[in-house]
Design an enzyme around this catalytic site. Structure first.
Site, PDB file in Angstrom:
ATOM      1  N   ARG A 111       0.986  -0.994   0.201  1.00 11.16           N
ATOM      2  CA  ARG A 111      -0.057   0.228  -0.138  1.00 11.16           C
ATOM      3  C   ARG A 111       1.186   1.476   0.078  1.00 11.16           C
ATOM      4  NH1 ARG A 111      -3.959  -0.768   5.150  1.00 11.16           N
ATOM      5  NH2 ARG A 111      -4.982   0.566   3.962  1.00 11.16           N
ATOM      6  N   GLY A 120      -3.457   9.665  -7.109  1.00 14.15           N
ATOM      7  CA  GLY A 120      -2.646   9.566  -8.434  1.00 14.15           C
ATOM      8  C   GLY A 120      -1.496   8.508  -7.877  1.00 14.15           C
ATOM      9  N   ARG A 363      -8.078   8.070  10.063  1.00 10.94           N
ATOM     10  CA  ARG A 363      -7.318   8.904   9.648  1.00 10.94           C
ATOM     11  C   ARG A 363      -8.631   9.878  10.879  1.00 10.94           C
ATOM     12  NH1 ARG A 363      -7.652   8.188   3.279  1.00 10.94           N
ATOM     13  NH2 ARG A 363      -9.484   7.355   2.916  1.00 10.94           N
ATOM     14  N   ASN A 809      -7.905  46.017  -1.535  1.00 13.96           N
ATOM     15  CA  ASN A 809      -8.211  45.864  -2.781  1.00 13.96           C
ATOM     16  C   ASN A 809      -7.454  46.798  -3.633  1.00 13.96           C
ATOM     17  OD1 ASN A 809      -9.814  44.416  -2.103  1.00 13.96           O
ATOM     18  ND2 ASN A 809     -11.938  45.543  -2.447  1.00 13.96           N
ATOM     19  N   ASP A 810      -7.843  48.694  -3.811  1.00 15.23           N
ATOM     20  CA  ASP A 810      -6.919  49.312  -4.424  1.00 15.23           C
ATOM     21  C   ASP A 810      -5.356  48.954  -4.036  1.00 15.23           C
ATOM     22  OD1 ASP A 810      -8.397  51.226  -6.410  1.00 15.23           O
ATOM     23  OD2 ASP A 810      -9.319  51.338  -5.241  1.00 15.23           O
ATOM     24  N   CYS A 872      -9.642  46.982   5.716  1.00 15.82           N
ATOM     25  CA  CYS A 872     -11.353  47.510   5.086  1.00 15.82           C
ATOM     26  C   CYS A 872     -12.169  46.253   3.151  1.00 15.82           C
ATOM     27  CB  CYS A 872     -11.855  48.811   4.719  1.00 15.82           C
ATOM     28  SG  CYS A 872     -10.917  50.066   4.338  1.00 15.82           S
TER      29      CYS A 872
HETATM   30  P1  ADP Z   1      -6.339   3.570  -0.364  1.00 15.00           P
HETATM   31  O1  ADP Z   1      -4.868   4.435  -0.474  1.00 15.00           O
HETATM   32  O2  ADP Z   1      -6.873   3.711  -1.519  1.00 15.00           O
HETATM   33  O3  ADP Z   1      -6.839   3.558   0.935  1.00 15.00           O
HETATM   34  P2  ADP Z   1      -5.582   1.297   0.853  1.00 15.00           P
HETATM   35  O4  ADP Z   1      -4.230   1.422   0.803  1.00 15.00           O
HETATM   36  O5  ADP Z   1      -6.513   1.799   1.874  1.00 15.00           O
HETATM   37  O6  ADP Z   1      -5.736   2.387  -0.327  1.00 15.00           O
HETATM   38  O7  ADP Z   1      -6.332  -0.194   0.564  1.00 15.00           O
HETATM   39  C1  ADP Z   1      -7.865  -0.172  -0.002  1.00 15.00           C
HETATM   40  C2  ADP Z   1      -8.335  -1.499   0.433  1.00 15.00           C
HETATM   41  O8  ADP Z   1      -7.608  -2.340   0.548  1.00 15.00           O
HETATM   42  C3  ADP Z   1      -8.265  -1.288   1.910  1.00 15.00           C
HETATM   43  O9  ADP Z   1      -9.479  -0.524   2.784  1.00 15.00           O
HETATM   44  C4  ADP Z   1      -8.575  -2.359   2.068  1.00 15.00           C
HETATM   45  O10 ADP Z   1     -10.191  -3.424   2.830  1.00 15.00           O
HETATM   46  C5  ADP Z   1      -7.479  -3.179   2.103  1.00 15.00           C
HETATM   47  N1  ADP Z   1      -6.612  -3.464   2.252  1.00 15.00           N
HETATM   48  C6  ADP Z   1      -5.621  -2.698   2.272  1.00 15.00           C
HETATM   49  N2  ADP Z   1      -4.799  -3.724   3.015  1.00 15.00           N
HETATM   50  C7  ADP Z   1      -5.391  -4.993   3.705  1.00 15.00           C
HETATM   51  C8  ADP Z   1      -4.559  -6.545   4.474  1.00 15.00           C
HETATM   52  N3  ADP Z   1      -3.266  -6.475   4.585  1.00 15.00           N
HETATM   53  N4  ADP Z   1      -6.039  -7.010   4.696  1.00 15.00           N
HETATM   54  C9  ADP Z   1      -7.272  -7.022   3.866  1.00 15.00           C
HETATM   55  N5  ADP Z   1      -7.373  -6.394   3.375  1.00 15.00           N
HETATM   56  C10 ADP Z   1      -6.611  -4.554   2.729  1.00 15.00           C
HETATM   57 MG    MG Z   2      -7.541   3.601   2.493  1.00 19.04          MG
END
Ligand code: ADP
Ligand code: MG
Ligand code: MG
Length: 917
Positions: A111, A120, A363, A809-810, A872
């Site tokens: 990930r 991106g 998060r 503004n001015d 202002c």
């Molecule tokens: P994003 O950055 O798009 O959120 P993630 O890295 O969170 O991507 O991965 C997307 C999804 O993949 C997660 O929400 C989860 O459902 C699944 N996922 C990621 N890692 C695992 C894992 N180790 N086991 C099971 N599902 C996973």
């Molecule tokens: Mg995610």
């Protein structure tokens, strides 16, 4: 988040040469405060592990490695491999599985993870570690062949797509892997069936065809070695940091490329083993309205992003309670732990494997303004945060969402969008369209709900704008005349909707191939900048209903009470006060209801447009002798006096900064032959003469022409009349027992002498009025600092000026040598090229124009230590600019009435963050 750690900001810190941070089994090498090094996802996973939440074990490869990778021709530090192997070994120990094992294989996800989630970047790869041998082992071990082959099918597809680049070609309509799936479904079932209904044999066949596709497209065999798969995926994540999409995104949001991304490698847990598994995303509270409820969705028998992919329709998380009560209870507990620990709403991702819950991400949750308000109040009441944190949790630039009338959500979704423009005045409005002010006013008098549609607006349209529910223009930006007036009046406004063809002759508006005639309905969403066909239903915000309309029921609503509480805290926290830009008693009352403590800018010229005042004004301008000019001014005096008296009463003792006549005179004159003939009849001046005078007053560059204090210097009798109106009104209202604090402001001063000439007039008239009316008035005379020379010679000007108000503004126009009204043709390109980061007419150019402000503050206060300083310009309602004004030490900002709450919140936040360092 978490407790303070010793991690330094510099990325080269951390233990030298430590590139891999492990998490799992209730422990972690890192923690939640290490976002720069571990990325947002990695830091969140570490923190969740530390507080004992069920996180599948894994490790994070740091952002330092990304930096190294790009600094060393896309290679890795030599110790990385060994550290990754050690990480894998720890995962193996905790899971009892082995990477690449043909007995009990460990699969991982790879990930990406920058500091903030970033579109991106490479998509996540799941089920890495599968090949023709391990898939059989997984199948045997779980006794679930369908599951094992489903994992393998997903893995080859994801890896083929994001690592090996097997993607849709420009001449193709569909993703190649999806085409393969479609074809198989039709061959075997003669229709489109759900993926969950594919048999193990189907999936096995898909894997075979996928690999053939990969070979065909990439010329390479699909990698069978788990380690090669892993290194390929890691390389793809780092590679994606510099792909076009990521670069464009970073540029847009000002994210430095040095930050780099981290990579997370994590043991897989499986939501796709059958009906006792699933995966989902959830918020600890409702992010749309802030209600304290478990909010989110899940899919049974699903993996990864199936939930958001929209292939199957997910179910609300509350449904879990029925379907998997034990898992639901567990998640409910986790929800509490997350909030207690992070002290904010969390947005999290989870997977349930055979009834067991695992956490995969957390998060801080993004939320609407309404949700932010409720959540901040509730967390305070729950003693999770203090009041200062509650203030900081409300995004200032979103606060005006709370004041705006709203469209009925369902209705707006049904209505067709016919054009989009700039969201210039937030809120929702619908009305019958009219293309000029007169007809708009007439329609409003007939009790029609009116939408004024113009190519662009000018002061001539003011009456129409007042009569209208909303204003829609085809041209002009967020600081155009229409937008400025709309904000000041709290009108809904969309401007610069370029797709509209406004035809004044035919009285039609064309858009999206359709023609709308005057009297037909359109609706505009000034928060989103959208134009809808037809009439979409609206309702006023409870806050406006309570504060402005005094609606008792609205005052009892939670939203209203929370808002008032927030504003009270803001007053405690803020150092600067907030005044308003207002020209009428009504605007003044509104602003005070919103918490303004005075007027920072009263533009007297707007008063000359109403009713038949404009005729007297025009008579004054056309006058050829001092006598006739004085006669015309004498007609204007009572109007101005009444206006000022009304404003003083509405102010109830708060100060009012009143600016003397500022715009070039030609703005007041009739320009078409019809209008000139009309005026000629009214004031008995031959039409030729009017025409000639209009020609005479024509200027090549009116913004830099005969305007501001130059008018009062050329025609002292104008300033005299204005001073008289101010002081006579002050005398009248003071005798009614209301305290009056006029502050006369001379515009466009660049030379001390300019100011002194006007000052002399003001003092003389004040003396006369006080003698005539036998009162003692207290007042100030100051100046607007709005041209660079004024700022640079502020020490001289402050010898006689008692206050400065920055007319940003001015000051921006003259400081940048850039006309605001003409900037629309090149500023967008400038923004694209990042010559300017933000529109300097909306957010102050702090390093350039801001420097002029700083210089004037310093020089002014050196001469006159107690010098009162305010701002202002339009920037007075902009949170970023307000932060700057806090830094340079102004006493107040002034904003349009409906912007007051935003300014109060921004001023409070600026003061709080200044204190926090
Ligand atoms: P994003 O950055 O798009 O959120 P993630 O890295 O969170 O991507 O991965 C997307 C999804 O993949 C997660 O929400 C989860 O459902 C699944 N996922 C990621 N890692 C695992 C894992 N180790 N086991 C099971 N599902 C996973
Ligand atoms: Mg995610
Ligand atoms: Mg994603």
């Amino acid at each position: 988040m978490a407790k303070k750690t010793t991690v330094k900001k510099s990325k080269s810190s951390g233990k030298a040469g430590k590139y891999v941070y492990f998490f799992g089994g209730g422990k972690a090498d890192g923690n939640g405060a290490m976002k720069p090094l571990l990325g947002g996802k990695g830091a969140g996973l570490a923190e969740m592990s530390r507080i004992g939440l069920p996180v599948p074990p894994g490790f994070t490869i740091t952002t330092d490695v990304c930096t190294y990778y790009y600094g060393h021709k896309r290679t890795y530090p030599s110790s990385l491999r060994a550290q990754m192997q050690a990480g894998l070994a720890s995962i193996e120990r905790l899971t009892g599985k082995k990477f690449g094992d043909v007995g009990n294989p460990l699969l991982v996800s790879v990930r990406s993870g920058a500091r903030d989630s970033m579109p991106g970047m490479m998509d996540t790869i799941l089920n890495l570690g599968l090949n023709d041998q391990t898939v059989e082992a997984l199948s045997k071990k779980t006794g679930n062949a369908r599951f094992a082959w489903d994992c393998y099918r997903r893995f080859v597809q994801m890896y083929g797509d994001v690592v090996l680049g097997v993607q849709k070609r420009p001449d193709e309509d569909h993703e190649p892997f999806e085409v393969v799936i479609e074809r198989l479904k039709h061959e075997r079932y003669h229709k489109d069936i759900e993926d969950t209904r594919l048999t193990p044999e189907d999936l096995q066949e898909l894997v075979r065809r996928f690999k053939a596709l990969v070979k065909d497209r990439s010329g390479r065999d699909f990698p069978a070695s788990p380690w090669d798969q892993l290194m390929g995926a890691v390389g793809a994540v780092f590679g994606s940091w510099m792909n076009d999409r990521a670069i464009v995104y970073r540029r847009k949001y000002n994210i430095p490329s040095e930050w780099g991304t981290a990579v997370n490698v994590q043991a897989m847990v499986y939501g796709n083993t059958g009906d006792t598994s699933g995966s989902g995303v959830a918020f600890t509270r409702n992010p749309a309205n802030g209600v304290k409820e478990f909010y989110g969705e899940f899919l049974i028998n699903a993996q990864g992003e199936d939930v958001v992919a929209g292939v199957r329709t997910p179910e609300p998380v509350a449904e879990l309670k029925r379907q998997m009560p034990a898992a639901y209870q567990k998640l409910e507990g986790i929800r509490q732990v997350l909030e207690k620990h992070f002290k904010d709403v969390q947005d999290f991702e989870f997977t349930i494997e055979e009834g067991v819950v695992y956490m995969l991400q957390t998060r801080n949750g993004k939320r609407t303004a309404m949700a932010a308000l409720k959540i901040s109040m509730d967390l305070y009441k729950e003693k999770l945060i203090d009041w200062k944190t509650a203030v900081m949790r409300n995004p200032a630039d979103q606060l005006d969402q709370l004041l705006a009338p709203v469209f009925d959500v369902a209705e707006a979704a049904k209505a067709p969008t016919i054009a989009t423009g700039l969201p210039a005045g937030p809120g929702a409005a619908s009305g019958q369209i009219y293309l000029n002010a007169d007809r708009a006013v007439a329609a409003a008098n007939r009790k029609e709900q009116v939408l004024l549609v113009r190519v662009e607006t000018s002061p001539e349209d003011l009456r129409g704008m007042i009569a209208a529910e909303g204003i829609l223009t085809a041209r002009g930006g967020v600081s155009s005349h229409a937008a400025l007036v709309a904000r000041q009046m709290g009108k809904v406004c969309v401007c610069g909707a370029g797709a509209l063809e406004v035809d004044y002759q035919a009285r039609t508006v064309k858009a999206g191939g359709k023609t709308y005639k005057e009297g037909e309905w359109l609706s505009i969403d000034g928060t989103a900048g959208k134009v809808f066909a037809g009439r979409v239903k609206t309702a006023p915000s409870e806050i406006v209903a309570g504060l402005i309309e005094g609606n008792a029921a609205a005052k009892q609503t939670e939203k209203f009470k929370s808002f008032q509480q927030l504003m009270k805290w803001c007053d405690t926290a803020a150092r600067m006060s907030v005044r308003t830009n207002a020209d009428t008693p009504e605007q003044t009352r509104n602003a005070i209801a919103f918490g303004a403590v005075g007027i920072g800018l009263c533009r007297t010229e707007h008063m000359f447009f109403e009713g038949n005042r404009i005729d007297a004004m025009r008579e004054m301008i056309l006058a050829e002798t001092l006598e006739s000019r004085k006669a015309a001014l004498a007609k204007l005096l009572p109007y101005q006096r009444d206006d000022f008296a009304g404003i003083f009463r509405a102010l109830k003792g708060y100060p009012a900064t009143i600016r003397f006549l500022d715009p070039p005179l030609h703005e007041f004159l009739p320009h078409t032959p019809d209008q000139q003939a009309d005026l000629s009849k009214k004031i008995g001046v031959p039409v030729e003469k009017i025409h000639l005078r209009v020609e005479q007053l024509h200027e090549f560059n009116p913004m830099l022409g005969l305007r501001g204090c130059r008018l009062g210097i050329d025609y002292p009798e104008i300033s005299e009349m204005q001073a008289r109106a101010v002081f006579e009104a002050a005398a009248i209202v003071q005798k009614e027992g209301i305290k009056v604090r006029p502050e006369v402001m001379i515009p466009l001063v660049g030379f001390k002498k300019e100011f002194d000439l006007q000052l002399e007039i003001v003092h003389r008239v004040a003396k006369e009025v006080q003698a005539e009316r036998k009162v003692k008035l207290s007042y100030l005379v100051g100046t607007m600092i709005e041209i660079p020379r004024g700022a640079l010679t502020a020490d001289e000007i402050a010898q006689t000026a008692e206050f400065f108000s920055f007319g940003t503004n001015d000051l921006t126009q003259t400081g940048l040598g850039m006309s605001r009204d003409d900037s629309g043709s090149f500023l967008p390109h400038y923004a694209e090229l990042e010559i300017v980061k933000k529109n300097p007419f909306a957010t102050i150019d702090d390093s350039g124009v801001g420097q002029l402000v700083s210089i004037a503050v310093e020089k002014g206060r050196a001469t006159r230590p107690g010098l009162k300083l305010g701002i202002c310009g339009e920037h007075g309602g902009d949170p970023d600019s307000i932060r700057f004004f806090e830094k340079v030490g102004l006493d107040y900002v002034s904003a349009s009435p409906f912007r007051i709450p935003v300014a109060r919140l921004a001023a409070a936040q600026a003061a709080l963050s200044a204190k926090r360092g």
